[in-house]
Design a protein around this motif. Structure first.
Motif, short mmCIF file in Angstrom:
data_model
loop_
_atom_site.label_atom_id
_atom_site.label_comp_id
_atom_site.label_asym_id
_atom_site.label_seq_id
_atom_site.Cartn_x
_atom_site.Cartn_y
_atom_site.Cartn_z
N THR A 138 0.86 -1.19 0.00
CA THR A 138 0.00 0.00 0.00
C THR A 138 0.89 1.23 0.00
O THR A 138 1.78 1.36 0.86
CB THR A 138 -0.92 0.03 1.23
N TRP A 139 0.67 2.12 -0.98
CA TRP A 139 1.41 3.39 -1.06
C TRP A 139 0.48 4.54 -0.71
O TRP A 139 -0.67 4.56 -1.13
CB TRP A 139 1.94 3.61 -2.48
N GLU A 140 1.00 5.48 0.04
CA GLU A 140 0.24 6.70 0.36
C GLU A 140 1.08 7.90 -0.04
O GLU A 140 2.24 8.05 0.37
CB GLU A 140 -0.07 6.76 1.85
N ARG A 141 0.49 8.75 -0.87
CA ARG A 141 1.15 9.99 -1.32
C ARG A 141 0.14 11.12 -1.20
O ARG A 141 -0.76 11.27 -2.03
CB ARG A 141 1.60 9.83 -2.76
N GLY A 142 0.27 11.89 -0.14
CA GLY A 142 -0.73 12.92 0.12
C GLY A 142 -2.07 12.26 0.38
O GLY A 142 -2.22 11.40 1.25
N ASN A 143 -3.08 12.66 -0.42
CA ASN A 143 -4.41 12.08 -0.30
C ASN A 143 -4.63 10.89 -1.23
O ASN A 143 -5.73 10.35 -1.30
CB ASN A 143 -5.47 13.15 -0.58
N GLU A 144 -3.60 10.50 -1.94
CA GLU A 144 -3.73 9.42 -2.90
C GLU A 144 -3.21 8.11 -2.31
O GLU A 144 -2.25 8.10 -1.55
CB GLU A 144 -2.96 9.74 -4.19
N THR A 145 -3.86 7.01 -2.69
CA THR A 145 -3.47 5.68 -2.21
C THR A 145 -3.35 4.73 -3.39
O THR A 145 -4.22 4.69 -4.26
CB THR A 145 -4.50 5.13 -1.21
N TYR A 146 -2.26 3.99 -3.41
CA TYR A 146 -2.03 2.97 -4.44
C TYR A 146 -1.90 1.62 -3.75
O TYR A 146 -1.23 1.50 -2.74
CB TYR A 146 -0.75 3.27 -5.23
N ARG A 147 -2.49 0.59 -4.34
CA ARG A 147 -2.47 -0.73 -3.70
C ARG A 147 -1.92 -1.80 -4.66
O ARG A 147 -2.07 -1.69 -5.88
CB ARG A 147 -3.87 -1.14 -3.24
N ASP A 148 -1.30 -2.79 -4.02
CA ASP A 148 -0.86 -4.01 -4.71
C ASP A 148 0.22 -3.79 -5.76
O ASP A 148 0.40 -4.61 -6.65
CB ASP A 148 -2.06 -4.72 -5.37
N ASP A 149 0.96 -2.70 -5.67
CA ASP A 149 2.08 -2.47 -6.57
C ASP A 149 3.35 -2.26 -5.74
O ASP A 149 3.39 -1.39 -4.86
CB ASP A 149 1.85 -1.24 -7.45
N GLN A 150 4.38 -3.03 -6.07
CA GLN A 150 5.63 -2.88 -5.33
C GLN A 150 6.36 -1.60 -5.71
O GLN A 150 7.09 -1.04 -4.91
CB GLN A 150 6.55 -4.09 -5.57
N GLN A 151 6.13 -1.12 -6.92
CA GLN A 151 6.75 0.13 -7.34
C GLN A 151 5.71 1.05 -7.97
O GLN A 151 4.73 0.60 -8.54
CB GLN A 151 7.90 -0.11 -8.31
N ILE A 163 7.45 16.19 -1.25
CA ILE A 163 6.33 15.25 -1.25
C ILE A 163 6.70 14.06 -0.36
O ILE A 163 7.73 13.41 -0.56
CB ILE A 163 5.99 14.75 -2.67
N SER A 164 5.84 13.76 0.63
CA SER A 164 6.06 12.62 1.51
C SER A 164 5.32 11.40 0.97
O SER A 164 4.14 11.47 0.62
CB SER A 164 5.58 12.95 2.93
N VAL A 165 6.05 10.28 0.92
CA VAL A 165 5.49 9.03 0.40
C VAL A 165 5.73 7.93 1.43
O VAL A 165 6.82 7.84 2.02
CB VAL A 165 6.13 8.65 -0.94
N THR A 166 4.71 7.08 1.65
CA THR A 166 4.83 5.96 2.60
C THR A 166 4.45 4.66 1.92
O THR A 166 3.44 4.59 1.21
CB THR A 166 3.93 6.18 3.83
N CYS A 167 5.27 3.64 2.14
CA CYS A 167 4.97 2.30 1.64
C CYS A 167 4.75 1.37 2.83
O CYS A 167 5.56 1.35 3.77
CB CYS A 167 6.12 1.77 0.78
N THR A 168 3.67 0.60 2.79
CA THR A 168 3.39 -0.40 3.82
C THR A 168 3.33 -1.77 3.17
O THR A 168 2.56 -1.99 2.22
CB THR A 168 2.06 -0.11 4.53
#
Length: 289
Positions: A138-151, A163-168
């Motif tokens: 799960t990627w979080e970038r601001g108000n956007e969320t991306y799922r199931d992608d390693q990159q 820009i702050s980005v978090t990967c879980t």
């Protein structure tokens, strides 16, 4: 026997698990646990634990027949079957699936930021995890969320700022997160990160392959040269032998042919002019000579 009551247990490596049988001792006179069709625990008046991969880590509760496994490993994953017999007959077989997972212990974000000709930036981010299988991202970038992608890949402009980005990264037994800050500026270099190293590895691998091919080619050429030289030497020796034989044969043939042709001398002159044909005598003087 048909299987009923299928259950699933997810555990981490090193954990312990208790698999319930759903039986009570008062109701059953015998029962058994199977793992991959092999009996690993049974009760027939007394608890018995046959030798198996769980030896030293296995225990069965003799009151409710639950199965306890300690210090789980990845190889312990699989299907467990429990069946029992009572005075009323055989009970339906119960199936339990155990899945042992490697816990996520480390997460790191690798990044590559490249300044484009239009003064915007191309951003590549990779979520690097210590575990490779059965993971969700799960990627979080601001108000956007991306799922199931390693990159992930996106574009930035200098006006976007930091820009702050978090990967879980997570699996059924654990999860870990990592954060990073990315920024686009007119002086942004190409980060010396995973994609660049990947290119370097490819170039090095190709270089090694070329060297190996050249080495093999030189070795083959050298061996062929030695073989051709040896063949040429053998041919030369054969020709010399045949030439000598031919010379001797010709000499002997000529000599053999010459001897019969020559006539024995008839006169003193014939002795001097060897091989002259005798003539009829024209005078008595010649006859005497």
């Amino acid at each position: 026997m048909s299987g009923v009551g299928i259950s699933l247990f997810n555990k981490a490596v090193g954990d312990s698990v208790e698999l319930p049988s759903g039986l009570e001792r008062e109701d059953f006179k015998s029962m058994e646990w199977k793992y991959k069709k092999m009996v690993i625990a049974e009760f027939d008046g007394n608890v018995s634990l046959p030798r198996s991969q769980f030896e030293g880590r296995l225990e069965m509760n003799d009151s409710n027949f639950s199965l306890i496994i300690r210090e789980l490993t990845l190889k312990d994953s699989g299907e467990f079957l429990v069946s029992a017999a009572s005075n009323r007959g055989q009970s339906p077989t119960k199936t339990i699936h155990l899945q042992v997972h490697e816990p996520v212990s480390k997460v790191a974000i690798q990044k590559e930021i490249k300044l484009l000709a239009n003064q915007s930036c191309s951003v590549w981010l990779l979520c690097n995890v210590s575990v490779c299988s059965n993971l969700s991202y799960t990627w979080e970038r601001g108000n956007e969320t991306y799922r199931d992608d390693q990159q992930i890949h996106f574009s930035l402009s200098p006006a976007d700022g930091d820009i702050s980005v978090t990967c879980t990264a997570s699996n059924s037994v654990s999860e870990k997160s990592a954060s990073a800050t990315v920024k686009c500026s007119n002086t942004t270099p190409e980060y010396n990160t995973w994609m660049k190293w990947y290119r370097i590895y490819i170039v090095v691998a190709l270089g090694v392959a070329v060297v190996l091919i050249l080495t093999v080619a030189v070795a083959v050429y050298y061996c062929r040269g030695r073989c051709n030289t040896a063949d040429l030497t053998d041919d030369t020796r054969g020709k010399d032998t045949r030439s000598n034989s031919q010379v001797m044969s010709i000499y002997e043939t000529l000599e053999d042919l010459a001897v019969p042709i020559l006539n024995k001398p008839q006169t003193l002159y014939d002795k001097i002019t060897f091989g002259r044909q005798p003539e009829d005598p024209s005078s008595s003087y010649q006859e005497v000579l």
